[in-house]
Design an enzyme around this catalytic site. Structure first.
Site, PDB file in Angstrom:
ATOM      1  N   LYS A  72      26.928  34.556  63.795  1.00 40.82           N
ATOM      2  CA  LYS A  72      27.932  34.021  64.703  1.00 40.82           C
ATOM      3  C   LYS A  72      27.426  32.959  65.672  1.00 40.82           C
ATOM      4  O   LYS A  72      26.301  33.018  66.161  1.00 40.82           O
ATOM      5  CB  LYS A  72      28.535  35.169  65.523  1.00 40.82           C
ATOM      6  CG  LYS A  72      29.356  36.130  64.701  1.00 40.82           C
ATOM      7  CD  LYS A  72      30.766  35.617  64.462  1.00 40.82           C
ATOM      8  CE  LYS A  72      31.664  36.017  65.614  1.00 40.82           C
ATOM      9  NZ  LYS A  72      33.008  35.480  65.422  1.00 40.82           N
ATOM     10  N   HIS A  77      54.267  22.747  68.203  1.00 34.64           N
ATOM     11  CA  HIS A  77      54.375  24.154  67.765  1.00 34.64           C
ATOM     12  C   HIS A  77      53.135  24.575  66.982  1.00 34.64           C
ATOM     13  O   HIS A  77      53.212  25.457  66.135  1.00 34.64           O
ATOM     14  CB  HIS A  77      55.614  24.380  66.902  1.00 34.64           C
ATOM     15  CG  HIS A  77      56.856  23.747  67.443  1.00 34.64           C
ATOM     16  ND1 HIS A  77      57.701  24.402  68.309  1.00 34.64           N
ATOM     17  CD2 HIS A  77      57.360  22.495  67.293  1.00 34.64           C
ATOM     18  CE1 HIS A  77      58.699  23.582  68.634  1.00 34.64           C
ATOM     19  NE2 HIS A  77      58.503  22.411  68.048  1.00 34.64           N
ATOM     20  N   SER A 102      26.307  36.730  68.645  1.00 31.11           N
ATOM     21  CA  SER A 102      26.850  38.087  68.646  1.00 31.11           C
ATOM     22  C   SER A 102      25.698  39.073  68.652  1.00 31.11           C
ATOM     23  O   SER A 102      24.664  38.832  68.034  1.00 31.11           O
ATOM     24  CB  SER A 102      27.705  38.282  67.398  1.00 31.11           C
ATOM     25  OG  SER A 102      27.800  39.661  67.074  1.00 31.11           O
ATOM     26  N   GLU A 132      35.914  29.996  76.299  1.00 27.26           N
ATOM     27  CA  GLU A 132      36.757  31.172  76.537  1.00 27.26           C
ATOM     28  C   GLU A 132      36.704  31.595  78.004  1.00 27.26           C
ATOM     29  O   GLU A 132      37.713  32.008  78.585  1.00 27.26           O
ATOM     30  CB  GLU A 132      36.327  32.324  75.632  1.00 27.26           C
ATOM     31  CG  GLU A 132      36.634  32.054  74.172  1.00 27.26           C
ATOM     32  CD  GLU A 132      35.967  33.066  73.248  1.00 27.26           C
ATOM     33  OE1 GLU A 132      36.680  33.738  72.523  1.00 27.26           O
ATOM     34  OE2 GLU A 132      34.731  33.177  73.267  1.00 27.26           O
TER      35      GLU A 132
END
Ligand code: ARG
Length: 460
Positions: free
Chosen positions: A286, A159, A280, A293
């Site tokens: 960043k 979980h 970024s 992804e």
């Protein structure tokens, strides 16, 4: 001939094909990818035609020379692909006929229906092998990292809540197991791909004395398809391959999700090297895991490809229908996406760095050794359900004092159970727990080391 254009099938037609139709029905834009397979199939077919007496030796030689020249042009990028000729099969046959009159005999006892089924099977067979090799490379990268990080301990989650201490190597091998099943599926699919459809003709076969067994032998097929109607309409093999690919991408996607979390500041378990990170456009600080992804995102695309194929065939009457031309873009795309994802995944596994200190640190605060403490009590005669309750109360008492189980004084333990003695401290803390796991398949140190060894051997 002039009136009805350049089509090889125009004998009975009174009018030339409308330009809009030529454009609409053409598949040459994407099926040119089958050129090599189409030529290999034609060479085997021609050789068989010669052996059964349907071609002369001179005709076979001319066909071979012509096809070799066409292949060279295709490889060199100088072949004049013609959309009005619909597909790769017609483009190559027309080019051959321009080169030699013997070209007019190549399509003897053959239809594009069995020809395209053959080409796609040859392509799918190669793809199975290439994808399998990439899966093996990723497995090797994971196993090598497991071997390099045998002592690293981190929380295992259920979980997404910290659950029990586990070895990093054990987690890495979980991915290796998934990929092992993917390889088994590909091997199974390959067996069913490797059946020769050629010789089915358009649908019901041919009256000419062809030798399908010989063509199968020449092209390395295990057997010939037993039913010509099935042979030209069957795309099960492409759907199966698409499913296998979707499953691989699913595994990659779940792995990517894990490691995206691991890359976050909150987890801090893993660092992707700069060469595999992205920045970024606005925020100068960043470093983003875009590659992971995209691997996750491409799963949607590959599932879409599988769905397209499933829906494409669901309402087709026997046997060949032109709808089947639409099978190529999705199956090609699924293979391309999975291949590039597998390759990038292996690079990230190879070049990334784990933060072992951080992983061990995150084993604090979550009472990951609570189950081991309950099992300690079971070992001293306490029924497990009671032990669960006792340890639950001990955890609550420790949480109130903001201490670990291993930091609790013996008196605290003994307030909840008289069975707990001084030796309990050898059972607490993440390192003691992974030393004590003993069930097969568990995160026990020795067990995991043996698994790493076993995988190393089986992958070498
Ligand atoms: N381009 C077609 C395909 O990809 C080849 C077969 C065409 N056959 C036909 N009877 N029109 O399926």
């Amino acid at each position: 001939m002039a009136k009805t254009g350049n089509k090889l099938w125009h004998g009975r037609f009174q009018e030339a094909t409308a330009a809009s139709v030529e454009k609409f029905v053409a598949s040459i834009g994407y099926d040119r990818r089958l050129a090599r397979m189409d030529i290999a199939g034609s060479l085997a077919h021609a050789r068989m035609l010669r052996e059964v007496g349907l071609l002369t030796a001179g005709e076979l030689a001319a066909i071979r020379r012509g096809l070799a020249a066409i292949e060279r042009q295709i490889v060199a990028g100088t072949f004049p692909f013609d959309e009005s000729l619909e597909d790769i099969h017609m483009n190559i046959e027309a080019a051959l006929i321009r080169r030699t009159p013997a070209g007019r005999k190549l399509h003897t006892a053959r239809s594009r229906n069995d020809q395209v089924a053959l080409d796609l099977r040859l392509w799918a067979r190669e793809e199975c092998d290439a994808v399998t090799a990439l899966v093996v490379a990723l497995q090797k990268a994971l196993v090598n990292q497991a071997a390099k990080n045998t002592d690293v301990v981190l929380p295992a989650y259920t979980h997404l809540q910290p659950a029990q201490p586990a070895l990093l190597a054990h987690i890495l091998l979980a991915y290796v197991e998934q990929l092992g099943r993917d390889r088994e599926r590909l091997a199974e699919t390959r067996r069913r791909i490797n059946i020769l459809p050629l010789g089915a003709g358009a649908v019901a076969g041919t009256t000419l004395p062809i030798n399908r067994q010989r063509v199968a032998e020449l092209l390395g097929f295990e057997a010939v398809a037993r039913n010509s109607i099935d042979a030209v309409s069957d795309r099960d093999f492409a759907l199966e391959l698409a499913f296998d690919l979707a499953m691989i991408q699913q595994h990659l996607s779940r792995w990517a999700e894990d490691w995206i979390l691991w890359c976050s500041n909150e987890f801090g378990y893993f660092q992707i090297p700069d060469a595999y990170s992205t920045g970024s456009s606005m925020m100068p600080q960043k470093r983003n895991p875009d590659v992971l992804e995209l691997i996750r995102g491409k799963a949607a695309r590959v599932y879409g490809d599988l769905t397209t194929l499933l829906v494409l065939v669901k309402g087709l009457p026997l046997a060949y229908n032109r709808d089947l031309q639409e099978d190529k873009p999705p199956i090609f795309d699924a293979a391309d996406q999975v291949r590039s994802s597998l390759a990038l995944a292996a690079e990230i596994v190879r070049h990334g760095r784990f933060n072992a200190t951080r992983m061990l640190d995150r084993c604090r605060g979550g009472y990951l050794d609570a189950t081991a403490l309950a099992e300690y009590l079971v070992g001293r005669g306490e029924p497990f359900r009671n032990a669960h309750g006792i340890v639950g109360r001990i955890v609550a008492a420790c949480a109130e004092r903001k201490i670990e189980l291993s930091e609790a004084p013996l008196e605290l333990f003994q307030r909840f159970s008289r069975r707990i003695e001084r030796g309990v401290y050898d059972y607490l803390g993440p390192l003691n727990v992974v030393k004590r796991y003993r069930s097969s398949g568990s995160s026990g140190r020795r067990l995991v080391a043996a698994e790493v060894k076993r995988w190393k051997k089986s992958l070498s």
